[in-house]
Design a protein around this motif. Structure first.
Motif, PDB file in Angstrom:
ATOM      1  N   ASN A 173      21.275  -6.606  -9.041  1.00 12.24           N
ATOM      2  CA  ASN A 173      20.614  -6.586  -7.661  1.00 12.24           C
ATOM      3  C   ASN A 173      21.960  -7.284  -6.415  1.00 12.24           C
ATOM      4  O   ASN A 173      22.034  -6.467  -5.596  1.00 12.24           O
ATOM      5  CB  ASN A 173      19.473  -7.427  -7.555  1.00 12.24           C
ATOM      6  N   GLY A 177      23.605  -5.009  -3.914  1.00 13.90           N
ATOM      7  CA  GLY A 177      23.368  -5.524  -2.472  1.00 13.90           C
ATOM      8  C   GLY A 177      24.829  -5.668  -1.641  1.00 13.90           C
ATOM      9  O   GLY A 177      24.919  -5.148  -0.988  1.00 13.90           O
ATOM     10  N   ARG A 180      26.219  -2.546  -0.767  1.00 16.08           N
ATOM     11  CA  ARG A 180      25.692  -1.937   0.384  1.00 16.08           C
ATOM     12  C   ARG A 180      26.243  -2.556   1.489  1.00 16.08           C
ATOM     13  O   ARG A 180      26.178  -1.815   2.581  1.00 16.08           O
ATOM     14  CB  ARG A 180      24.107  -2.041   0.494  1.00 16.08           C
ATOM     15  N   PRO A 201      15.843   1.021  -1.286  1.00 19.59           N
ATOM     16  CA  PRO A 201      15.646  -0.523  -1.731  1.00 19.59           C
ATOM     17  C   PRO A 201      14.672  -0.614  -3.141  1.00 19.59           C
ATOM     18  O   PRO A 201      14.842  -1.170  -4.045  1.00 19.59           O
ATOM     19  CB  PRO A 201      14.993  -1.368  -0.582  1.00 19.59           C
TER      20      PRO A 201
END
Lengths: 249, 426
Positions: A173, A177, A180, A201
């Motif tokens: 994750n 993340g 992103r 998400p």
């Protein structure tokens, strides 16, 4: 004169006894001229299998493709990834030595632990969605399957694509993340950044939950080649899949 | 009323006098109309590239991962952040429109092409000693680089340091254009060493203490200085208790500058960067010249306070010894003897007993590798302990080092550790 050999034997026994006494003492540090010795600065945090630290997860290095590891070392040094401790460690090192460090860890063949149990029960539809994304992708969202680049068994592809199994969900994750938000980058063109942007998400969580729950296959090694792209789809261009020299130095 | 008028008049006169003095101190006689282009040859460019190594220009003028010499790297100072210039020959953002005279004026007088006064973060109190011939070679090299359009961010200096007027006053107080003059009583090697160390090498930019306004003791003052806000201490090169090399064989000094390590010391922190990008590339002759100068430096006593001698049994002694056994002894040995070629000895190591403990704290917090150089291509590393040991632990283990094996250096306090940790948190 006939007694001399006996005296020599006696002296030798004494020397052996002394040697044994020295070996028994913990005085001299165990030192060997090896890459494992040279990279104690790495394994102190990453351990053999990867380990959770007070400020995040230090991923396993053993058995990852050398090209991938080398690129990450360059990324930390050249500011495409941000972790101060890593940057400070690799800053004074040469491209050639970083390459050797990468090859050292890539060459380690250590067994993987079983996947950690998820902290809470997972809805079956979430897992199904995660599995579909990982193995088939989602053409509507222009998301290729993870397996498309990371190998049919998701154990990575030589020389530079990492495996996705054996990593905790929190770490996966955090990496997606970071991609992103451009906190983590790769050599341009940065295909993972594009994919991370396209992931919703809820899809991100689905795919990481599924990946983190998978046991390693019997053969944990990176594959020699990636599956061919399905007819009609356009392969993503990835700067990180070729081993390139550093930006400078 | 009349007395007030006189006082005012006197004050105005004084102001004018000071202004004239400041103005006079900021003039130069460089003929910018002498625009004869430089006859650039491959040999001149190669010479310039070599000199750029000697000056270690690259690290400050190149941000992480960027093309060489494109500038914009943030240099933190106590007065704010200065961003380095783009030295590539781009017309808009680099040196594309500069002439050799402009470049010479920048090195020698600390002024930009448009006459603006430059911040001494660019070490022109040192580069002023560079000869015109060397300046031209450097310029030829920089002009040979591929031009890259990349404007550096604006400096973020606090007022009044941000103003040109303040800079003019600073220069009037602390900067004189200078030139290197050979000392006829000394050898050619010594003189060459002095030239490299004072000018291009700009060693005093770190190895000399700075006052509250950031001025140091001059281009050949090598009496040691704390680098703020980086929190590394560049030790005195004259003090036998710090980093004087007066009693080293010349070859060991050369080896340290060439490989980053020697039987007597290993470089770390900012000096590792100097060796990695600079001195490892210098010729044996130039390194020997620098070593000759450094070896002949007259010894001086410590300028800083030694600090209180340690009590016979420092606080946290047991804790420090226990931590040493657990975390350090594996590599550095129970008796602190280290492993030659891999791990530095701690016993008898001057870096351990420096009055200023900042470097020790840095090493324990962040670990690190010696620089990878041609002469030492596969260095051994030390792990960071920043997440493993708290301030109290680090203070205890460092105090243990500083009071073991016959060492008698002052204790390291939790505050010492905290200060470095707070200022350097990655």
């Amino acid at each position: 004169m006939p007694r001399q050999p006996v005296a020599r034997l006696y002296r030798r026994l004494l020397a052996l006894a002394l040697l044994a006494a020295c070996v028994g003492a913990p005085a001299a540090p165990k030192f060997e001229d090896s890459m494992a010795q040279r990279t104690l600065a790495c394994t102190a945090c990453h351990g053999e299998q990867g380990r959770a630290g007070p400020d995040g997860y230090y991923p396993r290095l053993a058995g990852k493709p050398a090209g991938y590891l080398y690129h990450q070392l360059l990324n930390f040094r050249d500011g495409r990834r941000h972790y101060g401790l890593m940057t400070r460690l690799v800053d004074p090192l040469s491209d050639a030595y970083l390459q050797e460090i990468a090859q050292h860890f890539a060459g380690l063949d250590l067994p993987y632990p079983p996947p950690a149990r998820p902290p809470s029960p997972t809805a079956p539809e979430l897992l199904r969605r995660g599995q579909a994304l990982a193995l088939q992708g989602d053409p509507q969202r222009r998301l290729p399957a993870c397996a498309q680049c990371h190998g049919a068994a998701l154990t990575g592809v030589l020389p530079a694509v990492p495996g996705l199994l054996g990593l905790p969900q929190d770490y996966l994750n955090a990496q997606l993340g970071a991609w992103r938000t451009q906190q983590r980058r790769a050599q341009a063109p940065d295909c993972m950044a594009q994919i991370a942007q396209r992931l919703q998400p809820e899809d991100l969580v689905a795919v990481t939950r599924w990946l983190a729950a998978q046991p390693l296959p019997v053969n944990t090694h990176p594959a020699a080649t990636a599956p061919s792209w399905p007819a009609g789809s356009e392969p993503l261009a990835c700067g990180a899949t070729t081993i390139s020299p550093g930006a400078r130095r | 009323m009349r007395r007030a008028g006189h006082a005012l008049l006197a004050l105005a006169g004084l102001l004018v006098a000071v202004s004239v003095w400041v103005w006079l101190r900021n003039t130069d006689d460089v003929d910018l109309n002498a625009t004869a282009p430089l006859a650039s040859t491959p040999a001149l460019v190669a010479r310039g590239a070599y000199l750029a190594r000697a000056g270690n220009c690259l690290p400050c003028h190149t941000p992480r991962g960027a093309a060489p010499y494109t500038g914009g790297r943030a240099i933190e100072t106590p007065f704010g952040t200065v961003f380095s210039s783009n030295l590539t020959p781009d017309a808009e953002t680099g040196l594309g429109r500069w002439t050799p005279a402009h470049f010479w004026r920048a090195l020698h007088h600390g002024r930009s092409r448009d006459g603006r006064l430059l911040y001494p973060t660019f070490p022109y109190p040192n580069t002023t000693r560079i000869t015109r011939a060397d300046a031209d070679a450097l310029f030829a090299y920089l002009q040979s680089l591929p031009p890259v359009r990349q404007a550096p961010p604006a400096n973020t200096l606090r007022w009044p340091y941000s103003s040109q007027a303040a800079l003019a006053v600073w220069r009037a107080l602390y900067f004189r254009p200078g030139e290197h003059r050979d000392d006829p009583r000394q050898s050619a090697a010594w003189n060459r060493g002095a030239y490299l160390i004072a000018g291009l090498g700009h060693c005093a930019a770190c190895h000399s203490p700075r006052n509250a306004l950031g001025a140091n003791g001059g281009p050949l003052d090598l009496s040691g200085g704390l680098m703020t806000p980086q929190n590394w201490y560049a030790p005195s090169l004259r003090d036998p208790a710090e980093s004087s090399v007066a009693d080293w064989p010349l070859a060991e000094i050369v080896r340290l500058l060439q490989t980053g390590t020697s039987t007597r010391a290993t470089v770390s922190g900012p000096m590792a960067e100097v060796v990695r990008h600079g001195t490892q590339y210098l010729s044996e002759t130039d390194l020997t010249a620098m070593a000759t100068y450094l070896q002949a430096l007259p010894s001086t006593g410590r300028r800083t306070e030694r600090g209180a001698p340690p009590p016979s049994r420092p606080s946290g002694a047991e804790r420090g010894a226990r931590l040493y056994d657990r975390h350090c002894a594996q590599c550095h040995g129970d008796q602190g003897k280290g492993v030659p070629g891999a791990y530095p000895a701690l016993a008898g190591n001057r870096a351990v007993t420096l009055a200023q403990p900042a470097n020790l704290v840095q090493m324990v917090l962040y670990g690190g590798f010696a620089p990878a150089t041609t002469g030492n291509p596969r260095p051994y590393g030390m792990p960071p302990y920043v997440l493993m040991l708290d301030d109290r632990d680090i203070a205890a283990v460092l105090t243990h080092l500083r009071t073991s094996w016959g060492h008698q250096a002052a204790e390291v306090s939790e505050l010492d550790v905290h200060r470095v940790r707070a200022a350097t948190a990655p």
